[in-house]
Design a protein around this motif. Structure first.
Motif, PDB file in Angstrom:
ATOM      1  N   SER A   1      49.371  56.231 109.865  1.00 43.13           N
ATOM      2  CA  SER A   1      48.732  56.474 111.166  1.00 43.13           C
ATOM      3  C   SER A   1      48.923  57.925 111.627  1.00 43.13           C
ATOM      4  O   SER A   1      48.341  58.346 112.620  1.00 43.13           O
TER       5      SER A   1
ATOM      6  N   LYS B   1      54.912  58.071 120.139  1.00 42.75           N
ATOM      7  CA  LYS B   1      54.336  57.186 121.160  1.00 42.75           C
ATOM      8  C   LYS B   1      55.383  56.643 122.131  1.00 42.75           C
ATOM      9  O   LYS B   1      55.053  55.929 123.069  1.00 42.75           O
TER      10      LYS B   1
ATOM     11  N   ASN C   1      45.320  53.533 118.897  1.00 42.35           N
ATOM     12  CA  ASN C   1      45.623  52.150 118.517  1.00 42.35           C
ATOM     13  C   ASN C   1      44.724  51.182 119.284  1.00 42.35           C
ATOM     14  O   ASN C   1      44.227  50.213 118.723  1.00 42.35           O
TER      15      ASN C   1
ATOM     16  N   SER D   1      51.443  47.770 117.695  1.00 40.21           N
ATOM     17  CA  SER D   1      50.902  48.531 118.829  1.00 40.21           C
ATOM     18  C   SER D   1      50.587  47.629 120.015  1.00 40.21           C
ATOM     19  O   SER D   1      50.811  48.021 121.164  1.00 40.21           O
TER      20      SER D   1
ATOM     21  N   ARG E   1      55.955  51.839 107.395  1.00 47.37           N
ATOM     22  CA  ARG E   1      54.694  51.695 106.670  1.00 47.37           C
ATOM     23  C   ARG E   1      54.666  52.582 105.427  1.00 47.37           C
ATOM     24  O   ARG E   1      54.273  52.164 104.353  1.00 47.37           O
TER      25      ARG E   1
ATOM     26  N   HIS F   1      48.931  55.417 123.110  1.00 47.75           N
ATOM     27  CA  HIS F   1      48.405  54.421 122.172  1.00 47.75           C
ATOM     28  C   HIS F   1      46.877  54.347 122.185  1.00 47.75           C
ATOM     29  O   HIS F   1      46.308  53.356 121.733  1.00 47.75           O
TER      30      HIS F   1
ATOM     31  N   SER G   1      53.756  46.798 121.703  1.00 49.85           N
ATOM     32  CA  SER G   1      54.256  47.975 122.423  1.00 49.85           C
ATOM     33  C   SER G   1      53.501  48.193 123.729  1.00 49.85           C
ATOM     34  O   SER G   1      54.104  48.428 124.780  1.00 49.85           O
TER      35      SER G   1
ATOM     36  N   ASN H   1      55.437  53.854 111.651  1.00 54.29           N
ATOM     37  CA  ASN H   1      54.744  54.555 110.572  1.00 54.29           C
ATOM     38  C   ASN H   1      55.689  54.920 109.428  1.00 54.29           C
ATOM     39  O   ASN H   1      55.289  54.927 108.265  1.00 54.29           O
TER      40      ASN H   1
ATOM     41  N   VAL I   1      57.954  54.471 122.066  1.00 51.75           N
ATOM     42  CA  VAL I   1      58.439  53.091 122.225  1.00 51.75           C
ATOM     43  C   VAL I   1      59.944  52.962 121.947  1.00 51.75           C
ATOM     44  O   VAL I   1      60.687  52.445 122.785  1.00 51.75           O
TER      45      VAL I   1
HETATM   46  O1  G3P Z   1      55.584  52.520 118.459  1.00 56.35           O
HETATM   47  C1  G3P Z   1      54.420  52.905 117.874  1.00 56.35           C
HETATM   48  C2  G3P Z   1      53.608  51.696 117.538  1.00 56.35           C
HETATM   49  O2  G3P Z   1      53.345  50.955 118.704  1.00 56.35           O
HETATM   50  C3  G3P Z   1      52.361  52.055 116.809  1.00 56.35           C
HETATM   51  O3  G3P Z   1      52.644  52.893 115.715  1.00 56.35           O
HETATM   52  O4  G3P Z   1      52.127  54.042 113.612  1.00 56.35           O
HETATM   53  O5  G3P Z   1      50.926  51.931 114.210  1.00 56.35           O
HETATM   54  O6  G3P Z   1      50.448  54.014 115.470  1.00 56.35           O
HETATM   55  P1  G3P Z   1      51.479  53.257 114.702  1.00 56.35           P
END
Ligand code: G3P
Length: 194
Positions: free
Chosen positions: A36, A103, A179, A138, A46, A176, A141, A43, A105
């Protein structure tokens, strides 16, 4: 007496430390160019796996938790609330990343744990619930960011903490945006139930 402005700057600078980027560099990668593109624990998990992600989660939480936890012994709740906001602003608009950043969180969870351990636990449970049901980090969050001010208001009954949680929640939601666009389009990356 510790000067509040100095403490505020230190809190912002700590929040600014991009642990996700630092850890990814140790793996020979720039996390901003992978997945992302975000520097957060999600991320990093990921792209680099669970252990690296967990490390980033803990470090990003700690950099929020420690200055706020200590500040409660030094300053009144009004000033502590300003510091709480400064910490998350550090992560989201890092001086080390030309005011780009993550972001917010994990850092916000650390900050919230320091402000109100009870409220934080409830928010974390809520986050986990949304995550496990939906499979989207996301979404969990954003929804948690939306309700955290209500929960801390109910538990602590301190207007400054409520303001702080509200503003932090707003920053997180604004961060976000991509997202949210992906969730609405149905193209957001799903962590669970793929
Ligand atoms: O804390 C960030 C999360 O809510 C989203 O992360 O990497 O999926 O944009 P990402």
């Amino acid at each position: 007496e510790i000067n509040f402005i100095v403490y505020l700057i230190i809190t912002y600078l700590l929040g600014s430390i991009p642990f996700g980027l630092i850890i990814s560099k140790l793996f020979g990668k720039d996390i901003r160019k992978e997945g992302s593109g975000n520097i957060g624990a999600t991320n990093v998990t990921r792209v680099l796996g669970k252990k690296a992600g967990l490390l980033v989660l803990i470090l990003d939480m700690l950099k929020g938790f420690l200055p706020i936890y200590i500040a409660k012994y030094i300053f009144d709740t009004k000033l502590v609330s300003l510091l709480a906001i400064a910490s998350v602003i550090g992560h989201c608009f890092s001086i080390f990343l030309k005011f780009k950043g993550g972001k917010g969180v994990a850092t916000a969870i650390g900050v919230l744990l320091a402000l109100s351990f009870k409220a934080a636990l409830i928010v974390i449970m809520f986050w986990l619930g949304v995550f496990l049901v939906s499979g989207y980090v996301s979404l969990a969050s954003m929804l948690s960011a939306s309700i955290s001010w209500v929960i801390i208001n109910f538990i602590e009954n301190n207007i400054y903490y409520t303001y702080a949680a509200f503003i932090i929640g707003l920053i997180i939601i604004l961060k976000h945006k991509d997202n949210l666009d992906r969730l609405l389009k149905g193209t957001e990356y799903r962590f669970l139930h793929k």
